[in-house]
Design a protein around this motif. Structure first.
Motif, short mmCIF file in Angstrom:
data_model
loop_
_atom_site.label_atom_id
_atom_site.label_comp_id
_atom_site.label_asym_id
_atom_site.label_seq_id
_atom_site.Cartn_x
_atom_site.Cartn_y
_atom_site.Cartn_z
N TRP A 78 1.03 -1.13 -0.10
CA TRP A 78 -0.04 0.03 -0.11
C TRP A 78 0.86 1.27 -0.07
N PHE A 113 -2.80 -1.71 -10.91
CA PHE A 113 -3.75 -1.50 -9.80
C PHE A 113 -3.97 -0.19 -9.33
N LYS A 142 -4.27 -9.00 -14.70
CA LYS A 142 -4.28 -9.15 -13.02
C LYS A 142 -3.56 -8.15 -12.30
N THR A 143 -4.14 -7.19 -11.65
CA THR A 143 -3.22 -6.26 -11.10
C THR A 143 -3.20 -6.42 -9.61
N ILE A 145 -1.61 -5.75 -5.53
CA ILE A 145 -0.49 -5.57 -4.38
C ILE A 145 -0.49 -6.82 -3.21
N HIS A 147 -0.49 -8.18 0.72
CA HIS A 147 -0.83 -7.96 1.91
C HIS A 147 0.11 -8.94 3.00
N ARG A 149 -0.48 -10.82 5.17
CA ARG A 149 -0.70 -12.23 5.26
C ARG A 149 -0.90 -13.24 3.68
N ASN A 152 -0.58 -10.96 -3.32
CA ASN A 152 -1.50 -10.41 -4.55
C ASN A 152 -3.13 -10.48 -3.80
N MET A 153 -3.10 -10.59 -2.62
CA MET A 153 -4.47 -10.63 -2.20
C MET A 153 -5.51 -9.19 -2.23
N ILE A 154 -4.65 -8.25 -2.75
CA ILE A 154 -5.35 -6.96 -2.92
C ILE A 154 -5.30 -6.69 -4.34
N GLY A 155 -6.41 -6.54 -5.21
CA GLY A 155 -6.13 -6.45 -6.44
C GLY A 155 -7.52 -6.23 -7.29
N ALA A 156 -7.27 -6.00 -8.64
CA ALA A 156 -8.20 -6.12 -9.36
C ALA A 156 -8.14 -6.64 -10.85
N PHE A 157 -8.89 -6.89 -11.74
CA PHE A 157 -8.75 -7.15 -13.12
C PHE A 157 -8.83 -6.01 -13.68
N ASP A 321 -4.42 -19.56 0.59
CA ASP A 321 -4.00 -19.18 -0.93
C ASP A 321 -5.59 -18.83 -1.42
N LYS A 322 -5.53 -17.67 -2.14
CA LYS A 322 -6.85 -17.35 -2.75
C LYS A 322 -7.31 -18.09 -3.83
#
Lengths: 368, 368
Positions: A78, A113, A142-143, A145, A147, A149, A152-157, A321-322
């Motif tokens: 972040w 992102f 895929k974009t 950042i 976290h 924990r 790539n836990m926070i992102g967007a297409f 894992d996501k």
């Protein structure tokens, strides 16, 4: 210059692959809604290529806001993302400002992102400067950042408007990063194209020696394979999972060791060997197929043994894992060299065995 | 219960409006990919309604991860967003976990942005508990957080799967927030529906008195009007700009005073009077039309005078607003009561005059 068209309807775009593309900024100017861009790069790539790109864009009448981030996966967070927002706002960039990512996967993911979320979305162009970014993150949208924990836990297409993959910039890529990029190239062969896998077995030495024609072919075929899979499944609900071959184990390695110790491609290489071992233990492929993959990765200078992480810790990391669904870990396995399949019914002991089969005698990180 | 369908193709969804909906969690269960949700609320709304919603969801077989955020626009930022990510990760929420926003606009925007970006996107359900959130943020898919340099500067478009607008919860809404919500209701009338504007003139006292039938009608008609506009223009490139009537001035007021001093609806109310004044000065409407809007807003208990901000500061803030294109401020003006238009060719002196025409003798914030 060769061009691969990524077919995603109104979000489709071109990937140009070739030599000297950094100087051909007119290609970028064509896709801009207004003649202003923010070029996001890092402290390593910026000194090498930012001036050249800025001059080329200037020649095409495009104004540049430069944004230089710290280098490294540990900065894919972040705080770094906020540096991009701050620069965009300080320079009064509006919704017509395109963000250009000049760098590797970390720059591309972070800048992408930022493009996905600045003022709820601005256009995005990628100029990937590592082999990994050219063959992997340039396709798929895929974009994101990291976290603390999870990766790539926070992102967007968010799809780019254009990708310029300049083969010439790979000349300045550190040896270790070139090899890490080859891990994803090899992955594209082993999951979907036995002929390309055979070509890689015949040409891996030329790739390591950075022969331009060989690199251009490897980038092009990798991009084509990834594009075929992504076109089937833009939002990653089905077939796209095949691209995660080696990544479930690989992400666990990266998270377990802490980001920045092993490179992503190195973790994926070891992860692919584990996934292949698991495939063999499940009866899907022969031990000789595992040996073939292991040998090619080793010739590319990639790790084929797991780091010293307890199997229990690896299992826990894979469950968060996501790609896990309802706590169940989905594995991408090989049904043959050139053909991957998804399985979510694997017994935990088999997974532990596969991890154990890849345990090295030496717990050290790959040589730098 | 009445239902308004938001027509957005495969991203279409229902808004249910009526009494006692909080107890009808079966409506939510229907749209979930798996029987697990994270309910995001705040420290004010949570104690009032979280137990009831959790019990109703539990009765429908749905497990709940509660996430309670601090209350207030000043908390609509990265730190608060991170509380959501932390809770989702600590509870191992995966891509099938739906985020339910239980609260007003700040909770909805923050939770919605978390849903847009957690693991690159998870499903989202809104249970708006303020009039403003029911009539405004429940339609349109806008999510996001503030940046110190500007409101809603970081965000994404992410449509909910369902919205439950329970009229009963408006009983506990503070007076001032009810009035702030009426600003957006009045906006919907004045930009697009002269008949509804007339109905509001006839019924504003019933709304302020919280008569359920009147509120249900106001919510329904507002949602319908906003939905019509959004369906024309999901990504806000054209007609949707009309919904920003009063918002260019309003956001400048909010940013200039610092978030949290005036409520959003209060700033929009004063902003609408400024935009109407500007419309009259541009020859689009008569002074009597401005007076009519001013009178209705005043009867709703809303501010119709600007706060003590220098005109120069207002102008600067408007130029950095994300609705500005190429540094040019686009204004939404009235061509008639019930008909708004977009103009980007207004001379700065006219804008200064309109701001001056709304300057109050008293610089104090609205009474609390």
């Amino acid at each position: 210059m060769q061009t691969v068209r990524i077919a995603l309807g109104e979000r489709g775009y071109d990937i140009h692959i070739g030599r000297g593309l950094l100087a051909r900024a007119g290609l970028i100017a064509e896709v801009l809604p207004q003649p202003r861009v923010a070029v996001v790069t890092n402290a390593t790539v910026g000194p090498l290529y930012l001036d050249a790109l800025t001059a080329a864009l200037g020649g095409a009448g495009v104004a540049v806001v430069p944004v230089v981030l710290p280098d490294g996966e540990q900065h894919k967070n972040w705080e770094t993302l906020n540096l991009v927002y701050d620069a965009l706002l300080a320079n009064r960039c509006d919704r017509g400002t395109t963000i250009v990512a000049l760098g590797g996967g970390v720059v591309g993911d972070t800048a992408g992102f930022a493009a996905a979320t600045y003022q709820r979305g601005v256009p995005f162009v990628q100029v990937p400067t590592t082999l990994l970014a050219q063959v992997d993150s340039s396709v798929g949208g895929k974009t994101g950042i990291n976290h603390p924990r999870g990766k790539n836990m926070i992102g967007a297409f968010h799809q780019p408007s254009l990708v310029l993959a300049d083969i010439d910039v790979l000349r300045t890529l550190p040896e270790r990063e070139l090899r890490a990029g080859l891990a994803e190239v090899i992955k594209h062969g082993v999951i979907r194209d036995a002929a390309f896998f055979g070509w890689l077995e015949a040409n891996v030495d030329r790739l390591v020696a950075r022969e331009t024609d060989a690199l251009a072919h490897a980038v092009r075929r990798s991009v084509e394979i990834k594009a075929e899979v992504v076109a089937l499944d833009e939002r990653e609900t089905g077939p796209r999972a095949l691209l995660n071959f080696g990544h479930t184990f690989g992400h666990a390695i990266e998270t377990g060791l802490g980001y920045g110790d092993w490179l992503h491609g190195e973790a994926v290489a070891a992860g692919m060997v584990m996934a292949a071992e698991l495939s063999a233990r499940t009866g899907l492929i022969a031990g000789a197929d595992v040996a073939r993959l292991r040998a090619l990765l080793a010739r590319a200078g990639l790790p084929v043994e797991a780091p010293a992480l307890p199997a229990q810790r690896m299992l826990e990391l894979m469950q968060v894992d996501k790609k896990a669904l309802r706590g169940r870990v989905r594995f991408v396995l090989l049904a043959a060299v050139g053909h991957a399949v998804v399985r979510d019914d694997l017994p935990e002991p088999a997974v532990r065995d596969a991890i154990a089969a890849c345990a090295g005698r030496d717990a050290a990180a790959p040589a730098r």
